[in-house]
Design a protein around this motif. Structure first.
Motif, PDB file in Angstrom:
ATOM      1  N   VAL A   1      -9.687   5.345   2.579  1.00 25.68           N
ATOM      2  CA  VAL A   1      -8.779   4.389   2.122  1.00 25.68           C
ATOM      3  C   VAL A   1      -9.471   3.227   2.155  1.00 25.68           C
ATOM      4  N   PRO A   2      -9.228   2.385   1.183  1.00 25.74           N
ATOM      5  CA  PRO A   2      -9.859   0.927   1.381  1.00 25.74           C
ATOM      6  C   PRO A   2      -9.012   0.141   2.260  1.00 25.74           C
ATOM      7  N   VAL A   3      -9.989  -0.695   2.961  1.00 24.84           N
ATOM      8  CA  VAL A   3      -9.416  -1.584   3.751  1.00 24.84           C
ATOM      9  C   VAL A   3      -9.989  -2.851   3.485  1.00 24.84           C
ATOM     10  N   GLN A   4      -9.010  -3.934   3.431  1.00 24.05           N
ATOM     11  CA  GLN A   4      -9.314  -5.267   2.853  1.00 24.05           C
ATOM     12  C   GLN A   4      -9.909  -6.079   4.003  1.00 24.05           C
TER      13      GLN A   4
ATOM     14  N   THR B   1      -2.493   7.424   6.265  1.00 29.39           N
ATOM     15  CA  THR B   1      -4.041   7.934   6.476  1.00 29.39           C
ATOM     16  C   THR B   1      -4.915   6.911   7.420  1.00 29.39           C
ATOM     17  N   ALA B   2      -4.915   5.614   7.145  1.00 28.55           N
ATOM     18  CA  ALA B   2      -5.549   4.576   7.786  1.00 28.55           C
ATOM     19  C   ALA B   2      -5.289   4.706   9.358  1.00 28.55           C
ATOM     20  N   GLN B   3      -3.668   4.672   9.593  1.00 27.02           N
ATOM     21  CA  GLN B   3      -3.598   4.707  11.009  1.00 27.02           C
ATOM     22  C   GLN B   3      -3.900   5.881  11.723  1.00 27.02           C
ATOM     23  N   LYS B   4      -3.850   7.119  11.134  1.00 24.67           N
ATOM     24  CA  LYS B   4      -4.387   8.314  11.544  1.00 24.67           C
ATOM     25  C   LYS B   4      -5.826   8.126  12.111  1.00 24.67           C
ATOM     26  N   PHE B   5      -6.474   7.583  11.085  1.00 19.59           N
ATOM     27  CA  PHE B   5      -8.023   7.403  11.354  1.00 19.59           C
ATOM     28  C   PHE B   5      -8.343   6.551  12.615  1.00 19.59           C
ATOM     29  N   PHE B   6      -7.626   5.439  12.788  1.00 19.56           N
ATOM     30  CA  PHE B   6      -7.902   4.661  13.892  1.00 19.56           C
ATOM     31  C   PHE B   6      -7.319   5.420  15.068  1.00 19.56           C
TER      32      PHE B   6
ATOM     33  N   PRO C   1       0.843  -1.358   0.056  1.00 22.64           N
ATOM     34  CA  PRO C   1       0.075   0.119   0.126  1.00 22.64           C
ATOM     35  C   PRO C   1       1.011   1.347   0.137  1.00 22.64           C
ATOM     36  N   THR C   2       0.558   2.362  -0.613  1.00 25.07           N
ATOM     37  CA  THR C   2       1.147   3.544  -0.648  1.00 25.07           C
ATOM     38  C   THR C   2       1.440   3.966   0.769  1.00 25.07           C
ATOM     39  N   THR C   3       2.471   5.001   0.834  1.00 23.34           N
ATOM     40  CA  THR C   3       2.841   5.729   2.215  1.00 23.34           C
ATOM     41  C   THR C   3       1.720   6.364   2.871  1.00 23.34           C
TER      42      THR C   3
ATOM     43  N   TYR D   1       1.615  -3.640   4.576  1.00 23.27           N
ATOM     44  CA  TYR D   1       0.496  -4.417   4.361  1.00 23.27           C
ATOM     45  C   TYR D   1      -0.501  -4.251   5.388  1.00 23.27           C
ATOM     46  N   MET D   2      -0.196  -4.319   6.620  1.00 22.79           N
ATOM     47  CA  MET D   2      -1.104  -4.126   7.802  1.00 22.79           C
ATOM     48  C   MET D   2      -0.363  -3.283   8.856  1.00 22.79           C
ATOM     49  N   PHE D   3      -1.129  -2.939   9.856  1.00 17.59           N
ATOM     50  CA  PHE D   3      -0.734  -2.458  11.046  1.00 17.59           C
ATOM     51  C   PHE D   3      -1.688  -2.905  12.252  1.00 17.59           C
ATOM     52  N   GLN D   4      -1.106  -2.763  13.262  1.00 17.02           N
ATOM     53  CA  GLN D   4      -1.731  -3.714  14.720  1.00 17.02           C
ATOM     54  C   GLN D   4      -2.362  -2.404  15.341  1.00 17.02           C
ATOM     55  N   VAL D   5      -3.753  -2.534  15.762  1.00 19.10           N
ATOM     56  CA  VAL D   5      -4.299  -1.571  16.540  1.00 19.10           C
ATOM     57  C   VAL D   5      -5.018  -2.559  17.947  1.00 19.10           C
ATOM     58  N   GLU D   6      -5.389  -1.686  18.922  1.00 23.95           N
ATOM     59  CA  GLU D   6      -5.499  -2.422  20.251  1.00 23.95           C
ATOM     60  C   GLU D   6      -6.649  -1.365  20.823  1.00 23.95           C
ATOM     61  N   GLY D   7      -7.726  -1.956  21.635  1.00 23.34           N
ATOM     62  CA  GLY D   7      -8.429  -1.080  22.356  1.00 23.34           C
ATOM     63  C   GLY D   7      -9.772  -1.986  22.925  1.00 23.34           C
TER      64      GLY D   7
END
Length: 538
Positions: free
Chosen positions: A169-172, A105-110, A98-100, A125-131
């Motif tokens: 941003v599309p999320v798979q 943008t996706a990280q900032k949204f979460f 995925p583009t930088t 390709y992915m990043f980890q979120v917790e909550g």
């Protein structure tokens, strides 16, 4: 290499608005609700505690997927001019990740919506979120519930509807939203061979790890390769106890000099004390037994197989990888990772499973055509630490074609399917290769050691260790690593059927182990120096 299309589905704007209260919310590209919930086959057992801590991977779609599939084929095809011309992780990411901008943008949204970003990956390709579950529900526009499992005596967690996101941003996919399928290790214990004459070096004739190096590679002056300069990466869904590894070598030798490095992916716990870790321990010691001079074994640990596999690909440190776990299918997320491993020159092995049929065993991930499925055999040696003597198929080795009939047969496997082996000419067939899986091996678990263990759990790390020998030989001859082996092995086998040891005799379910390729033993087990020089090419 087969590339199964994503399970893409679209919600109309009106339906999205009615479900989640926001006309701007977009559907994710894959499904998340287990079929048992979607079909009302699982009774509601209550709501998930809103304070429940959740850890997930947010997966973004790879770019240029068609090109990725073509390149993965080309670098693994002996007839291609791009054969074994591999990419670095950085090159892969520039072409296919995925583009930088999308990643940021996706990280900032979460992060701005109450979920913490706790881990990122080099391939983007992915990043980890917790909550908390309450925050997950709010961000994904779902309700997290508990349901009664329709076939098992337990409850499971799952969302009540497909997630949507107010994000352009599309999320798979978002992993770990349900635990409908629990992971299971592919090792089994039986006293079925009690009283039979066994030929291993361990107590009561059970095999120990070094026996397989002697049988599958050799001993003495002709067995100079030890895996020096190589490392093996293991995918483990539970932590391991280093004391059990030390106990194994203290009891059975030889003295271990290989560093065993636990890697807790995304903050997961990698090691434990006094825990049940037979699978994890055997994966480590049987890989080392085949290649006692390895630089290290990297033990990647997490509860999320997708996160582990992506970390193994993003690190690209170990060129031979193995898993002996079965778990719920996640083709859309995992198959691109397997293709990344292929274009980076990594060999990824998986146990074919146990209990005779692919359907009874799992059948994931061995069903995927971009991973190397290792079946089980019943090895007999000339004595403790002795040479290979015979090797029929193991009666409990999982075999069969793709169970959901979605993964089609590869062109390189098709010529080997015939009336004798009962394989499918339409769908991917398992296994590809094999090694011992019978109930005659030693493990150490929770501070004690015991024989009578078997399973294709053992076969996969043996092949990872053997591949370390191949790659040591390759690099010493200024050749690239052997990479995704399936296209090479099938192509070479047609003209050199002695490059592997043929597995003949016995049946697994309805599948016989016959001369040539079969679904029980695949193309065969390691054939020592001949396998190494034939596959490497010199």
């Amino acid at each position: 290499m087969y590339s199964k299309s994503l399970s893409v589905f679209a919600f109309t704007a009106g339906l999205s608005a009615s479900l989640c209260g926001s006309a701007s919310a977009a559907a994710l590209l894959t499904r998340h609700v287990p079929a048992a919930v979607a079909r009302h086959q699982a009774a509601l057992a209550g709501a998930l505690d809103p304070a429940t801590h959740m850890r997930m991977q947010v997966v973004l779609p790879m770019r240029n997927k068609g090109d990725l599939g073509e390149l993965a084929r080309a670098v693994s095809d002996p007839s291609s001019p791009l054969y074994r011309h591999y990419l670095s992780v950085a090159d892969f990411t520039r072409r296919f990740g995925p583009t930088t901008s999308d990643y940021a943008t996706a990280q900032k949204f979460f992060a701005s919506n109450g979920l913490q970003v706790t881990h990122t990956f080099a391939n983007r390709y992915m990043f980890q979120v917790e909550g908390k579950a309450a925050d997950v529900e709010r961000v994904l526009h779902v309700k997290m519930n508990l349901y009664r499992h329709p076939t098992e005596h337990r409850s499971f967690m799952a969302p009540d509807r497909e997630p949507t996101l107010s994000l352009k941003v599309p999320v798979q996919h978002i992993t770990s939203l349900d635990n409908y399928v629990l992971p299971h290790p592919k090792l089994v214990h039986s006293d079925a061979r009690a009283g039979k004459a066994l030929t291993g070096s361990g107590p009561e004739g059970n095999y120990i790890a070094s026996d397989f190096r002697a049988a599958y590679y050799g001993t003495g002056q002709y067995a100079k390769l030890t895996g020096t300069g190589q490392s093996v990466g293991l995918m483990e869904l539970e932590p391991f106890d280093p004391a059990d590894v030390a106990l194994y070598f203290a009891n059975f030798g030889p003295a271990n000099t290989v560093a065993v490095n636990g890697i807790g992916v995304g903050g997961a716990q990698a090691t434990c004390l006094g825990c049940e870790d037979g699978e994890q321990e055997l994966d480590i010691v049987y890989a080392i037994g085949m290649a006692p001079g390895l630089d290290q074994v990297q033990v990647y640990v997490s509860g999320d197989p997708v996160a582990i596999e992506n970390q193994m690909a993003s690190d690209n440190t170990s060129k031979q990888l193995s898993t002996s776990w079965g778990y719920g299918e996640d083709f859309a997320d995992e198959d691109p990772i397997y293709q990344e491993m292929a274009v980076q020159g990594q060999s990824y092995f998986t146990a074919s499973g146990d209990f005779s049929t692919l359907e009874d065993s799992g059948p994931w991930p061995e069903e995927d055509a971009n991973i190397i499925a290792v079946g089980g055999t019943d090895l007999v040696t000339a004595g403790p630490g002795g040479k290979w003597q015979s090797e029929p198929g193991w009666e409990d080795s999982a075999a069969g074609p793709s169970t959901d009939h979605n993964i089609t047969i590869e062109s390189y496997q098709l010529p080997y399917i015939n009336e004798r082996n009962l394989g499918s000419k339409l769908y991917r067939n398992v296994a590809d290769i094999s090694a011992n899986g019978d109930f005659d091996m030693m493990i150490c678990d929770q501070g004690s050691c015991q024989g009578g263990w078997g399973g294709t759990s053992f076969s996969s790390p043996m092949w990872a260790g053997f591949t370390a020998l191949m790659n040591q030989h390759a690099l010493s001859n200024s050749s690239p690593t052997v990479g995704f082996l399936n296209p090479t092995l099938y192509a070479l086998y047609s003209g050199n059927k002695t490059m592997l040891r043929n597995v003949v005799g016995n049946m697994s379910g309805i599948y016989p182990a016959v001369k040539g390729y079969d679904l029980v033993g695949g193309l065969g087990s390691p054939g020592g120096k001949k396998t190494i020089t034939t596959v490497v090419g010199k």
